[in-house]
Design an enzyme around this catalytic site. Structure first.
Site, short mmCIF file in Angstrom:
data_model
loop_
_atom_site.label_atom_id
_atom_site.label_comp_id
_atom_site.label_asym_id
_atom_site.label_seq_id
_atom_site.Cartn_x
_atom_site.Cartn_y
_atom_site.Cartn_z
N ASP A 30 1.93 -0.97 8.78
CA ASP A 30 2.61 -1.66 7.67
C ASP A 30 1.60 -2.37 6.78
OD1 ASP A 30 4.59 -2.55 5.98
OD2 ASP A 30 5.50 -3.94 7.41
N ASN A 48 7.68 1.92 -2.27
CA ASN A 48 8.01 0.71 -3.04
C ASN A 48 6.90 0.35 -4.02
OD1 ASN A 48 6.34 -0.13 -0.89
ND2 ASN A 48 7.30 -2.15 -0.76
N HIS A 104 2.72 4.40 8.11
CA HIS A 104 3.39 3.33 7.35
C HIS A 104 2.37 2.43 6.66
CE1 HIS A 104 6.80 0.09 7.47
NE2 HIS A 104 6.08 -0.01 6.36
O1 DOR Z 1 6.12 -7.70 4.87
C1 DOR Z 1 6.42 -6.67 4.29
N1 DOR Z 1 5.76 -6.26 3.21
N2 DOR Z 1 7.46 -5.95 4.74
C2 DOR Z 1 7.95 -4.89 4.06
O2 DOR Z 1 8.88 -4.28 4.53
C3 DOR Z 1 7.36 -4.52 2.76
C4 DOR Z 1 5.98 -4.96 2.68
C5 DOR Z 1 5.41 -4.91 1.28
O3 DOR Z 1 5.62 -3.91 0.59
O4 DOR Z 1 4.71 -5.85 0.89
#
Ligand code: DOR
Length: 448
Positions: A330, A105, A71
């Site tokens: 993340d 994204n 992720h």
């Molecule tokens: O804090 C976040 N940033 N959560 C997400 O789900 C997306 C991510 C981002 O793309 O910056």
């Protein structure tokens, strides 16, 4: 799914006298690791170095299968001021990661076979392995299904609208039904969009103290419940991304007990940091010392938000009891301009690739987590679950290897971070645990 690549280490490498931790064979012992032709040739004591082998002295260091992060956000295409495939791969290598899966994204979103194929093609020359995740819905708008089969054929390893939940429950149902046929994961960001808009942090005592709009834990739990029920209905593989609350964890635990195909990941920042960090009170969970930080700290804004100490402690129990299959970061790079002091205008997210290992080692140092479990969740399990290369140092395995010094200390600062973005609430703090070498198929891609 993974068909290998052309990478092959040129000269043999003998990594000598390191503490080899390999969950795939239950091994935790001082040993040598011999790599020939890009694969592990032998693991054992006093191995002889073949002629022309490079000998790496790993005394005092830990040698593991390369870390794998399912992720990350590499912002490519669309946001080169935040990160690119190249800068993201450099950050991964520096953090000890040999394979990463990047979220769709981007701009445009990775929602067609062509866009997925473009990332696969451009990933070929990178120092670490990069696998794309395709969008669940067209444009990640949550309304219409994307071409999952086409993207899978182009190399997508799973599907996600991460950053948002898939709004249409009907699209989620179809995606999970397709997952039951294809065997590929549907990776969900659980957040009820009607409960969360405008929220910048966890809704609770600290958000009230700061006078900031909050995101209640229920926003995550409602969609977690919905998607678990859709997995039950369809038999599809639901992978729950970045679980942050004790109650969402509890739902996943029950779903697994019920025999559903549900997997889940937890992030180092949700295990070690709390909403107190947003208020500039930087104290690691399980620790006493408080290091003052910016108040409020836009780099502590992340989604799902940093929760309470009770949530973080519950998440660790979920990691040790096996409810969490993998640890992921993340890694969400944002340029300084996207992180103004006004939290309402700041983007969500923090970088993770280069701080994940030292953060997690705090739990090992505190006696809360074994190094074996840590490496299992950071390497062996993601490789096995997602069909990715690596995850093992068994002879014959591809030589994706990480070597780190568990004692070395370093200060988190813009100049010590390889990612193009420096957005982490850890800035200025001293962490223990530094990667010394990262290797893909026997070739060194990072060395310090
Ligand atoms: O804090 C976040 N940033 N959560 C997400 O789900 C997306 C991510 C981002 O793309 O910056």
């Amino acid at each position: 799914m993974y068909e290998g690549d052309a990478r092959r280490g040129r000269a043999p490498v003998l990594i000598r006298d390191g503490r080899v931790v390999d969950p795939s064979q239950g091994l935790d012992a001082v040993a040598d690791v011999l790599i020939v032709g890009g694969t592990v040739a032998a693991v054992g004591l006093d191995l002889a170095a073949p002629p022309e082998a490079e000998v790496v002295d790993a005394r005092g260091l830990v040698v593991t299968p390369g870390l794998i992060d399912v992720h990350v956000h590499f912002r490519d295409p669309g946001f080169p001021e935040k990160e690119t495939l190249e800068t993201g791969a450099a950050a991964a290598a520096r953090g000890g990661f040999t394979a990463v899966c990047c979220m769709p994204n981007t701009n445009p979103a990775l929602d067609t076979p062509e866009r997925v194929a473009d990332v696969v093609a451009r990933a070929k020359g990178l120092p670490v392995r990069v696998f794309p995740i395709g969008a669940i819905s067209l444009g990640r708008q949550g309304a219409e299904p994307a071409d999952w089969a086409g993207m899978a054929a182009a190399g997508a390893i799973g599907f996600s609208d991460d950053g948002d939940s898939t709004r249409s429950s009907a699209v989620m149902r179809r995606a999970l039904a397709w997952s039951a046929e294809s065997g590929l994961p549907i990776m969900v960001h659980a957040e009820d969009w009607t409960l969360a808009p405008g929220g910048v942090m966890h809704e609770g005592a600290v958000s009230r103290e700061l006078g900031l709009p909050g995101i209640p834990g229920a926003a995550e739990e409602i969609i977690t419940a919905r998607d678990i029920e859709l997995a039950r209905l369809t038999g599809g593989w639901l992978h729950v991304l970045h679980v942050s609350t004790a109650r969402a964890l509890g739902m996943i635990r029950v779903a697994k007990r019920d025999g559903l195909r549900v997997t889940a990941e937890v992030m180092p920042h949700h295990l070690l940091l709390t909403d107190e960090w947003v208020a500039g009170r930087r104290r690691f969970v399980w620790d006493e010392a408080v290091v003052p930080g910016p108040r409020p700290d836009p780099n502590a804004k992340v989604n799902p938000p940093l929760r309470t100490e009770a949530d973080a402690r519950a998440l660790l129990a979920g990691l040790t009891d096996g409810t969490f299959d993998v640890i992921a970061t993340d890694h969400a790079p944002h340029a300084a301009a996207d992180k103004p002091t006004d939290l309402r205008r700041a983007a969500s997210g923090m970088i993770g690739l280069e701080v994940a290992l030292p953060l997690m080692l705090r739990l090992v140092d505190a006696g809360r987590l074994s190094l074996m479990t840590l490496i299992e969740r950071l390497s062996t399990a993601p490789a096995r679950l997602f069909g990715l290369p690596g995850g093992s140092l068994r002879p014959g395995s591809v030589a994706d290897v990480t070597v780190f010094d568990p004692q070395a200390e370093w200060v988190v600062a813009p100049e010590t971070i390889a990612s193009r973005s420096k957005n982490t609430p850890l800035l200025g703090m001293t962490l223990r645990g530094a990667v010394r070498m990262t290797m893909i198929a026997g070739e060194v891609c990072y060395r310090a």
